[in-house]
Design an enzyme around this catalytic site. Structure first.
Site, PDB file in Angstrom:
ATOM      1  N   GLU A 299       8.482  -6.487   8.239  1.00  0.00           N
ATOM      2  CA  GLU A 299       8.321  -7.122   6.927  1.00  0.00           C
ATOM      3  C   GLU A 299       9.387  -6.608   5.978  1.00  0.00           C
ATOM      4  O   GLU A 299       9.582  -5.403   5.855  1.00  0.00           O
ATOM      5  CB  GLU A 299       6.946  -6.807   6.359  1.00  0.00           C
ATOM      6  CG  GLU A 299       5.824  -7.527   7.087  1.00  0.00           C
ATOM      7  CD  GLU A 299       4.469  -6.966   6.705  1.00  0.00           C
ATOM      8  OE1 GLU A 299       4.011  -7.250   5.596  1.00  0.00           O
ATOM      9  OE2 GLU A 299       3.889  -6.224   7.521  1.00  0.00           O
TER      10      GLU A 299
ATOM     11  N   ARG B 268       5.360   1.800  -0.849  1.00  0.00           N
ATOM     12  CA  ARG B 268       4.344   2.100   0.167  1.00  0.00           C
ATOM     13  C   ARG B 268       4.522   1.374   1.494  1.00  0.00           C
ATOM     14  O   ARG B 268       3.610   1.330   2.299  1.00  0.00           O
ATOM     15  CB  ARG B 268       2.952   1.842  -0.395  1.00  0.00           C
ATOM     16  CG  ARG B 268       2.710   0.401  -0.808  1.00  0.00           C
ATOM     17  CD  ARG B 268       1.315   0.252  -1.365  1.00  0.00           C
ATOM     18  NE  ARG B 268       0.876  -1.122  -1.256  1.00  0.00           N
ATOM     19  CZ  ARG B 268      -0.378  -1.502  -1.037  1.00  0.00           C
ATOM     20  NH1 ARG B 268      -1.317  -0.621  -0.892  1.00  0.00           N
ATOM     21  NH2 ARG B 268      -0.694  -2.774  -0.960  1.00  0.00           N
ATOM     22  N   HIS B 269       5.667   0.770   1.708  1.00  0.00           N
ATOM     23  CA  HIS B 269       5.914   0.100   2.988  1.00  0.00           C
ATOM     24  C   HIS B 269       7.034   0.768   3.771  1.00  0.00           C
ATOM     25  O   HIS B 269       8.092   1.067   3.222  1.00  0.00           O
ATOM     26  CB  HIS B 269       6.273  -1.374   2.759  1.00  0.00           C
ATOM     27  CG  HIS B 269       5.095  -2.215   2.407  1.00  0.00           C
ATOM     28  ND1 HIS B 269       4.727  -2.449   1.109  1.00  0.00           N
ATOM     29  CD2 HIS B 269       4.183  -2.864   3.193  1.00  0.00           C
ATOM     30  CE1 HIS B 269       3.639  -3.218   1.096  1.00  0.00           C
ATOM     31  NE2 HIS B 269       3.285  -3.485   2.340  1.00  0.00           N
TER      32      HIS B 269
ATOM     33  N   GLU C 285      -5.154   1.001  -0.304  1.00  0.00           N
ATOM     34  CA  GLU C 285      -5.789   0.866   0.999  1.00  0.00           C
ATOM     35  C   GLU C 285      -5.130   1.805   2.006  1.00  0.00           C
ATOM     36  O   GLU C 285      -3.912   1.866   2.110  1.00  0.00           O
ATOM     37  CB  GLU C 285      -5.643  -0.594   1.471  1.00  0.00           C
ATOM     38  CG  GLU C 285      -6.283  -0.888   2.800  1.00  0.00           C
ATOM     39  CD  GLU C 285      -5.268  -1.233   3.856  1.00  0.00           C
ATOM     40  OE1 GLU C 285      -4.419  -2.094   3.623  1.00  0.00           O
ATOM     41  OE2 GLU C 285      -5.306  -0.598   4.926  1.00  0.00           O
TER      42      GLU C 285
ATOM     43  N   SER D  54      -7.995  -0.101   7.512  1.00  0.00           N
ATOM     44  CA  SER D  54      -8.576  -1.414   7.671  1.00  0.00           C
ATOM     45  C   SER D  54      -9.299  -1.402   9.011  1.00  0.00           C
ATOM     46  O   SER D  54      -8.754  -0.893   9.999  1.00  0.00           O
ATOM     47  CB  SER D  54      -7.448  -2.447   7.671  1.00  0.00           C
ATOM     48  OG  SER D  54      -7.861  -3.612   7.056  1.00  0.00           O
TER      49      SER D  54
ATOM     50  N   ARG E 207       0.526   7.157   4.573  1.00  0.00           N
ATOM     51  CA  ARG E 207      -0.171   6.787   3.339  1.00  0.00           C
ATOM     52  C   ARG E 207      -1.207   7.832   2.951  1.00  0.00           C
ATOM     53  O   ARG E 207      -1.349   8.179   1.774  1.00  0.00           O
ATOM     54  CB  ARG E 207      -0.869   5.428   3.496  1.00  0.00           C
ATOM     55  CG  ARG E 207       0.100   4.304   3.337  1.00  0.00           C
ATOM     56  CD  ARG E 207      -0.614   3.003   2.963  1.00  0.00           C
ATOM     57  NE  ARG E 207       0.351   1.913   3.022  1.00  0.00           N
ATOM     58  CZ  ARG E 207       0.046   0.637   2.939  1.00  0.00           C
ATOM     59  NH1 ARG E 207      -1.216   0.266   2.823  1.00  0.00           N
ATOM     60  NH2 ARG E 207       0.983  -0.273   2.983  1.00  0.00           N
TER      61      ARG E 207
ATOM     62  N   ARG F 251       6.583  -2.824  11.783  1.00  0.00           N
ATOM     63  CA  ARG F 251       6.362  -4.020  10.966  1.00  0.00           C
ATOM     64  C   ARG F 251       7.696  -4.561  10.474  1.00  0.00           C
ATOM     65  O   ARG F 251       8.393  -3.883   9.711  1.00  0.00           O
ATOM     66  CB  ARG F 251       5.486  -3.685   9.749  1.00  0.00           C
ATOM     67  CG  ARG F 251       4.147  -3.038  10.084  1.00  0.00           C
ATOM     68  CD  ARG F 251       3.107  -4.044  10.549  1.00  0.00           C
ATOM     69  NE  ARG F 251       1.993  -3.391  11.226  1.00  0.00           N
ATOM     70  CZ  ARG F 251       0.853  -3.032  10.638  1.00  0.00           C
ATOM     71  NH1 ARG F 251       0.667  -3.285   9.380  1.00  0.00           N
ATOM     72  NH2 ARG F 251      -0.107  -2.446  11.341  1.00  0.00           N
TER      73      ARG F 251
END
Lengths: 550, 550
Positions: free
Chosen positions: A321, A327-328, A473, A476, A524, A319
């Site tokens: 991002e 948490r990333h 979360e 998903s 996670r 990712r």
């Protein structure tokens, strides 16, 4: 490695010549001369004796070390020979083996000399430690051997030979405290050649211990740990964390293989930037370019269209991002699955729920020791879920919103539930049900990616769900659209050009069974089950926007 | 989906007005007029009757189809309901279940109408097929239902309800040939909406069958297959190939977990271009750049320096080599392991050998059915290895060279053994020992990467080995250098700057046990065990310099 030097002793002041040899200024008498000659003779003899003694002492020191072959630095291990002598694991030591000889390769966690005749070592293998002792023994262990051992640097790798003894009292500082090794031989295999950036003891303390008033401990910051990750990973805490990471993968596979799933490996290099708005990394690919897969979403759906029926994948996802949060990560391990469904997407949701329950149960029932080890450094209230016939708590997105509104959140901002309100919901549910795990179903279509199947009655809702642990979360998933016309229509409505993802859309033009799935972030799950508080602690060598090394 | 149109029939030529109504030019007689009127009346009645009949027929067609609820296209599956009716797997069907009702979701592999009252379907699930039959039955199955069924396109996904019958003779074209399904209901779940680029029958043929003189089959080229990989993967051959790919992974893990190995996940995004001369892919990483790992080499060694003792990883590795051969991919799955060694690197070599033997044995003993399915399309002489006490054939690099020289290869070109001579060596060993698997040990240091431990006696040799299957390398491994001084020295001698790989070199400055390991290419093992002849056939969605899609 250079051997450690003994601390310099203050030199004793020698007697001066003036004091020992009287001056001649007065002129000596015969008697005085005789006396002086006698004295001189005496002094000479005394000096000779002293010299002899010193020599003897020196000789003794050099010659009498009968232990030289029992200790020292081993030559570089290049597989010179193979005598086939079995090694013992610290974990297997127990009092009933008293008297047995063992050969152990281990790290020296710490050493402590007692006078110049005895030295205690704490030997470590992964999560286990045992106390070992080298003590001067006539004809076997010399003072020099003890001194050399005491000088070994922490974190040295040594090969120790000795016998198992049972100490009068359990040694509390060791995990295997009911035995002790009496060392006969010790050889150095590998030693640090730099000053270590922190000690493992410092790296193993809980924050609460460091913050105790009146004590002064070095706090090892997360960045320092990650910069020296190899050292940091040696703590018993981290040995246990990554054992549990592997265990989660094992439990995941075990559950799915039993349920008829097959492992697949899908390519991480993609010709087109994929599914959602999340940014992807761009790669130079020979004369063109390519992208790193942000999930195996397309490939696993294609595997269903290719009739593999039930597939799972464990692999890296990427990712791009620029999120610098607890948490990333820019690269993490996705535990993904996809399956054909017969009647209802709740078949998938229930499969995923059963999967999580078997992971939680497997961890709690079989890895209490590791959980407890980690709990010492990262205290956590026990992770709880609903067991028994009523099963996991499930609610719809709407019901979750109602809970938040009842708790005082403004309904107008709840078109989506942001991270903050996710956590708040976790606290509400924890207070109400005393559980840390639940499922939210029926998310609004607007919040989900284009491949999500709309609800059959209300097209603003979707057949999709998220799973939560401690208010965050961790999964998903959804039923997917298996009909190419509807897929293209929803892509367009979400501003995605179906032509840009032609081979994905075309997949469904060759016929595809209804299907659904989900993706889990391994790190996670590990972080939240153990309450490690930062996802970097759950990744062996974490990658974030600012960290590419080690 | 639009329903298939019946082939257009040539229209019958209607009688013209000129022929049916005589001309008036001559003037008709009374008798003639009477006769004509009678004729006209007759024609009129005939036409009326025909119209009535047509209407009746039309009415019959519309009304009398009592089967409409037993067949047809299902509405789009959006999880509308969940009646909980269990589905049956074709693989579980057997004659003893005769008379039982079953509900089966399957693909139509082919269909064949017999007249207008009967239609045979070949239903497929993964590697299994069964024959099903829909036949006109008073009050149950209409002609329309049979016609509709016969019109279903190959590769449609259908939900079939029927009963199990036992045919008088085994149906050879089905894998489950001792039963047949008599269909009561059939509904279409999903159908191709394009003309399929090839049929699964064509895609499943062996080359030898295609080349049989006198027959004409469509050969489906590899590129066509890969362009339409989702369809290609549905062949029974490919279903079996990827089942075995998953099985190899399972056998790998099973063997290693038993031997105390732990799974790790190392980052694929690297801050520095890594180990050897092989090219790496460059990534844009926020404002900087990064590289894709060409192996988990550094990370797994760091895991050993971090005391994990025995680790394995299954994950993608990336090679930016512009090699367009039958055995190179730009992305493939590495099965990697690394372990601390006690006395000798042969501990690792033997661990890897034991691992391969358990994979070979596991495949041969438990997956004969899949191997046979694949063998029909890709005939292969059975893969052989040396069993029994003498164990796997091992030779040194020098001995391998001697074998090649004895076979007529010029010794001067044998500083390295190139691909061609590797294959030749495979043939020599096959002829001499009738085996397809062997190990070559003690490679020259010049041929190995900088992290390889030199031989203790001859520094031009190294503690390294390759493993071979059918004359192709499938594993490369070695003892590694765990001493930072020697590592830096050898890096420099091979033109690598230790400063550029500082965090790797620094790993060993914190103390590291002696260790070794190896890396296996999953797709190569699969390709060579099954003799698939091209590595793309062993990769779900292969990536090569020219292929990024699908």
């Amino acid at each position: 490695m250079s051997e450690p030097q003994p601390p310099a002793q203050p030199a004793e002041t020698p007697a001066t010549a003036e004091e020992s040899i009287p001056g001649e200024a007065k002129g000596p008498s015969k008697n005085e001369l005789k006396k002086a000659a006698k004295e001189a003779e005496k002094e000479k003899k005394k000096a000779e004796r002293a010299a002899q003694q010193a020599e003897a002492a020196k000789a003794k020191e050099a010659e009498v070390d009968l232990s030289t072959e029992f200790y020292g630095k081993s030559p570089l291990h290049q597989s010179q020979s193979r005598p086939n002598r079995p090694r013992t694991q610290i974990a297997s030591l127990k009092p009933s083996l008293k008297g047995e000889k063992v050969l152990i390769r281990a790290r020296i966690q710490t050493s402590r000399a007692q006078g110049n005749k005895m030295c205690f070592l704490s030997l470590r293998q992964r999560t286990e430690t045992v106390q070992a002792l080298v003590t001067v023994t006539e004809g076997k262990i010399s003072k020099q051997m003890v001194k050399w051992t005491a000088g070994l640097q922490d974190e040295s790798v040594v090969l120790v030979e000795g016998s198992i003894t049972v100490p009068p009292e359990v040694i509390k500082s060791a995990t295997v405290g009911d035995v002790e090794i009496h060392i006969d031989q010790i050889h150095l295999i590998s030693a640090p050649d730099i000053r270590l950036p922190f000690s493992l003891d410092d790296a193993s303390r809980a924050d609460s211990e460091i913050e105790t008033p009146g004590v002064q401990f070095n706090k090892v910051l997360l960045d320092t740990r990650l910069n020296n990750r190899v050292l940091d990973l040696r703590t018993q805490t981290n040995q246990a964390v990554f054992k549990l990471q592997a265990v989660i993968g094992e439990l995941f596979r075990e559950h799915l293989v039993k349920a008829g799933f097959m492992e697949i490996h899908s390519p991480k290099i993609q010709g087109a930037a994929t599914e959602s708005g999340a940014s992807v990394f761009k790669i130079g690919y020979f004369k063109g370019e390519a992208f790193l897969a942000q999930s195996p979403q397309f490939a696993k759906q294609m595997a269903i269209a290719a009739d593999f029926e039930r597939v799972y994948e464990i692999g890296p996802v990427f990712r791009a991002e620029d999120s610098n949060t607890h948490r990333h990560l820019t690269e993490f391990i996705g535990l993904d699955l996809e399956m054909a469904i017969e009647e209802h997407y709740h078949e998938v949701m229930e499969m995923l729920d059963g999967l999580f329950l078997s992971i939680f149960k497997g961890l709690r029932d079989n890895y209490k020791k590791e959980i407890d080890v980690i709990g010492k450094q990262f205290p956590a209230d026990e992770f709880k879920w609903r067991e028994g016939p009523e099963g996991t708590l499930k609610m719809t997105f709407k019901e979750a919103v109602d809970l938040l509104v009842a708790d005082g959140v403004d309904r107008e901002i709840l078109d989506d539930i942001n991270t903050e309100n996710e956590k708040r919901l976790g606290r509400i549910i924890k207070a109400k049900y005393d559980i840390d795990y639940y499922i939210i179903d029926k998310f609004p279509m607007a919040l989900r990616p284009f491949y999500t199947m709309p609800d059959p009655e209300d097209p603003t809702l979707s057949n999709s769900y998220d799973f939560f642990m401690r208010g965050e979360e961790i999964l998903s998933g959804a039923q997917r659209i298996h009909e190419p016309g509807l897929l293209a229509e929803i892509m367009r409505s979400k501003g995605v050009d179906p032509e840009a993802l032609k081979s994905y859309v075309d997949t469904f033009r060759m016929g595809c069974p209804p299907h659904g799935g989900g993706g889990i972030g391994l790190e996670r799950v590990l972080m939240l089950f153990l309450k490690l508080n930062n996802i970097r602690r759950a990744s062996l060598f974490p990658r974030d926007p600012k960290r590419l090394d080690p």
